[in-house]
Design an enzyme around this catalytic site. Structure first.
Site, PDB file in Angstrom:
ATOM      1  N   ASP A 101       0.872  -1.169   0.000  1.00  9.79           N
ATOM      2  CA  ASP A 101       0.000   0.000   0.000  1.00  9.79           C
ATOM      3  C   ASP A 101       0.916   1.229   0.000  1.00  9.79           C
ATOM      4  O   ASP A 101       2.142   1.128   0.140  1.00  9.79           O
ATOM      5  CB  ASP A 101      -0.974  -0.005   1.187  1.00  9.79           C
ATOM      6  CG  ASP A 101      -2.197   0.878   0.895  1.00  9.79           C
ATOM      7  OD1 ASP A 101      -2.110   1.748  -0.013  1.00  9.79           O
ATOM      8  OD2 ASP A 101      -3.230   0.735   1.561  1.00  9.79           O
ATOM      9  N   TRP A 102       0.320   2.372  -0.132  1.00  8.49           N
ATOM     10  CA  TRP A 102       1.052   3.643  -0.281  1.00  8.49           C
ATOM     11  C   TRP A 102       2.070   3.823   0.871  1.00  8.49           C
ATOM     12  O   TRP A 102       1.660   4.035   2.022  1.00  8.49           O
ATOM     13  CB  TRP A 102       0.045   4.778  -0.277  1.00  8.49           C
ATOM     14  CG  TRP A 102       0.598   6.146  -0.449  1.00  8.49           C
ATOM     15  CD1 TRP A 102       1.308   6.863   0.479  1.00  8.49           C
ATOM     16  CD2 TRP A 102       0.494   6.983  -1.603  1.00  8.49           C
ATOM     17  NE1 TRP A 102       1.646   8.086  -0.029  1.00  8.49           N
ATOM     18  CE2 TRP A 102       1.153   8.190  -1.313  1.00  8.49           C
ATOM     19  CE3 TRP A 102      -0.096   6.836  -2.855  1.00  8.49           C
ATOM     20  CZ2 TRP A 102       1.233   9.242  -2.223  1.00  8.49           C
ATOM     21  CZ3 TRP A 102      -0.017   7.880  -3.752  1.00  8.49           C
ATOM     22  CH2 TRP A 102       0.656   9.070  -3.440  1.00  8.49           C
TER      23      TRP A 102
END
Ligand code: NOJ
Length: 733
Positions: A285-286
């Site tokens: 994820d980011w």
């Protein structure tokens, strides 16, 4: 019979033929990629594992810069948050200047439609219509692919029992069985059967794993669950996504079993890749590789990179632990080149499947972009899915559908004019092309007496006297109320999911006028609105429906479409009941026993609306529940129920099957959804719905993570929601 045999053998030959073709294609792909990888330097390999943000930020980011120089050196494998045929072409041209000309992969959060906005995923799940759901994803993929995109970070399949968590809007709700079917439908809608086709893109199952169980519903919070809880409730939709052939998975922000998911060898390498045989790649994820330092699981970026690649995390989104450290980790002998090669191969395979090595610009066609995006066909699909997502919660005295004799409508509520809000959170829709409720009513030629009713910013009542006067002068009052779009989504957790008190008071005042009041509840999650529930005679949950919101709502209000949605999440009466879900366990002191039992002293235990609940303009009667023999092979028994339309108009009903294992070797829920069928009936018509009862309906994962079916007593339940059910006993010998 002969004819059937011939058909079957033709089908078998065809299947064998296509299997052989697949093997040939795969061998060809492997040869191509092996050849390419032989030419790649270690730096170029690590480049393939790096994704950076080319456009707007969807998380904290200090590194967002124009990366054309790095791209043309072959040091970046993918960009997110860049879209549009011309824009992506610009970056792809830079990639074509690199030594080996490996194309970039463009990803974006296309969560519910691209420029043509579709209902929120949670809303769409309320349709209990897998075909409609698949069509929604297909349309999103078609538009996204025409805008240069290869990949969406969807579907989110995280089960959640906590409506405070703002991201419930992005999933399919609380149920693992239904969530698994929706996951499959969405993957199939996005990817189709062939990734090289023009209307398909890569899907991404997220967030692996357990993100929906953030403690206290607080986004990004820790997760702590037993393995038993994980395998039986949270895991099934991820597994279904992998089985459906999802090309990618995203690791979750949260920790899982005391390790950040992004660095969890158990989750990524052992479970996903080894046990489930997942062949695609895993993206973080980011920034979540870097965030392993915040988790206090890695002391620096180098250790984070080490833990990520060891765990099986293939591509790093935004943080730069891999790009800065993997080369030295390999050179120092701390990370085997085999791990890097495996990750690179997985990513190159997806680029190959998309056809990017044949033509890196095949998704950058501006002409196609102009014709496909926002087409009439897309809008028709959006309206179709939106109508099916609406849930009728209350309809006293058959206030709805509105009769054609109604002349004047008091339309109250600033939300009914808000294009932006109709889009909902995580939207890519073109705001200016969203049809609001007001606009749709105007187009219908309705005589509208409009008032804001409340201020959108403060939620305070405005011009009450004028609003009440408008109501008194009209035949019916329609109130659009609820949350605003920004109130759900990522980073939008709430401690109180009640609808603003002044909005609720406005409804009470309007009810006092004696005019029939129809409430449209617009929301991105289950919300609490007890006063309105008590006082308003008619309530529709319209969520956020996207580009065609206004038209779909009007079609339902005037009965052009008879609502058929059912709630995919339990709606609580009080915040204190959360987490709230229908498949809770019996406990040693079941609530139903009363006295010293599982309950609260100050609030009820019952929800406002149970899972699977939703009314229709007609009524349905369930009768004649019976068991039929199984087939002696995989089907133990079959349960049949007759459903009759007892009302005055045609309608659809979602017939639901629930199962309870009466005694088991581990504690089991009081009921679990194990089947459903959406049927359409004319007035007076009856249909018998039959459900097969198989292994997967009766079994569970034991504490050794083994799926087993135990003999003994079961209760099978059928009905139109998870509360109002008819039971029949079954003994599995
Ligand atoms: C963070 C979110 O958790 C994830 O779902 C999303 O895909 C990425 N940001 C990229 O925007």
């Amino acid at each position: 019979m002969m004819k059937r045999l011939i058909t079957y053998s033709c089908m078998a030959i065809f299947a064998m033929g296509s299997m052989a073709q697949n093997q040939k294609d795969e061998a060809q792909m492997n040869r191509f990629i092996s050849g390419l990888m032989k030419k790649m330097t270690l730096e170029e390999k690590v480049g393939q594992l790096s994704q950076c943000s080319g456009g707007f930020a969807t998380g904290p980011d200090n590194t967002r810069i124009s990366r054309t120089e790095d791209i043309s050196k072959g040091l970046i494998g993918s960009l997110l948050n860049v879209s549009g045929a011309a824009n992506t072409r610009k970056y792809q041209e830079a990639a074509m200047k690199s030594r080996l000309q490996i194309p970039l992969l463009f990803g974006l959060d296309v969560i519910h439609g691209y420029r043509t906005g579709f209902p929120l995923p949670l809303a769409e799940a309320a349709s209990f219509d897998l075909d409609a759901i698949e069509r929604g994803s297909r349309c999103a993929a078609k538009e996204a692919a025409a805008a240069g995109l290869h990949w969406t970070f969807a579907p989110m399949v995280d089960i959640s029992w906590d409506a405070r968590w703002g991201r419930v809007m992005e999933g399919a709700g609380e149920d693992p069985y239904y969530g698994s079917l929706v996951a499959k439908a969405r993957v199939h809608g996005l990817q189709g059967d062939d990734l090289s086709k023009e209307n398909t893109i890569l899907s991404c199952i997220k967030h692996f794993a357990g993100y929906g169980a953030a403690i206290a519903g607080k986004d990004y919070n820790s997760v702590d669950m037993s393995m038993g809880q994980f395998v039986n409730f949270y895991m099934p939709p991820y597994k279904a996504g992998a089985e459906a052939g999802a090309a990618t998975f995203m690791s979750a922000f949260n920790d899982f079993n005391n390790e950040p998911s992004t660095g969890s060898t158990f989750l990524l390498r052992e479970l996903l890749k080894n046990q489930w045989g997942f062949k695609g790649f895993v993206v973080s994820d980011w920034g979540s590789v870097g965030e392993m330092m915040n988790h206090r699981y890695a002391k620096d970026e180098k250790e984070a990179a080490y833990k990520g690649i060891k765990a099986g995390l293939d591509m790093e989104m935004v943080s730069e632990c891999y790009s800065k450290n993997l080369v030295s980790l390999v050179k120092e002998g701390k990370v085997s080149i085999k791990l890097v090669d495996d990750a690179v191969r997985r990513i190159l395979e997806q680029k190959y499947k998309l056809g990017l090595f044949d033509d890196p610009f095949r998704y950058c066609d501006e002409e196609r972009e102009r014709t496909v995006i926002g087409s009439q066909e897309s809008r028709k699909e959006a309206c179709y899915v939106s109508e099916r997502s609406i849930v009728l919660l209350k309809n006293e005295n058959s206030v709805l559908p509105l009769s054609s004799s109604i002349k004047k409508v008091a339309l109250i509520g600033a939300l009914s004019k808000s294009q932006k809000d109709m889009c909902g959170a995580w939207s890519c829709a073109e705001v200016g092309k969203v049809v609001t409720l007001y606009e749709a009513m105007e187009k219908r030629g309705v005589d509208i007496n409009y008032n804001d009713g409340y201020d959108l910013k403060t939620n305070k009542i405005v011009n009450l006297d004028q609003t009440l006067a408008a109501a008194r002068q009209s035949d019916v009052v329609i109130v659009a109320m609820g949350e605003q779009a920004w109130e759900s989504g990522e980073m939008r957790s709430k401690g109180d999911i009640s609808i603003a008190a002044e909005q609720q008071r406005l409804v009470s005042e309007l009810v006092k006028t004696g005019k029939p009041v129809v409430v449209l509840m617009m929301c991105g999650r289950p919300v609490i609105f007890n006063e309105v529930r008590r006082e308003a005679p008619a309530i529709l949950c319209t969520w956020w429906l996207g580009s065609e919101a206004g038209n779909a709502i009007c079609n339902v209000l005037w009965g052009d479409y008879n609502p058929s949605g059912k709630l995919p999440m339990t709606f609580p009466q009080h915040n204190g009941q959360i987490p709230l879900y229908y498949q809770y366990k019996s406990t040693g002191r079941p609530t139903a026993l009363g006295g010293w039992c599982a309950k609260y002293i100050d609030i009820p235990t019952e929800p406002a609306y149970p899972f699977g609940y939703g009314l229709s303009y007609t009524t349905f009667n369930y009768s004649d529940v019976k068991l039929l023999p199984g087939d002696g092979k995989g089907t133990y028994t079959r349960v049949a129920v007759t459903v009759t339309n007892t009302g005055k108009c045609e309608g659809e009903e979602v017939v639901q099957l629930y199962v309870r294992d009466e005694v088991a070797s581990i504690t089991r829920p009081i009921k679990e959804l194990k089947g459903f069928e959406k049927i359409k009936l004319s007035p007076g018509e009856s249909k018998t719905v039959t459900f097969d009862v198989k292994d997967e309906q009766l079994g569970f994962y034991n504490n050794q993570m083994k799926f087993i079916v135990e003999k003994g007593d079961f209760t099978l339940m059928v009905g139109g929601n998870s509360r109002d059910l008819q039971e029949i006993k079954y003994i599995l010998n």
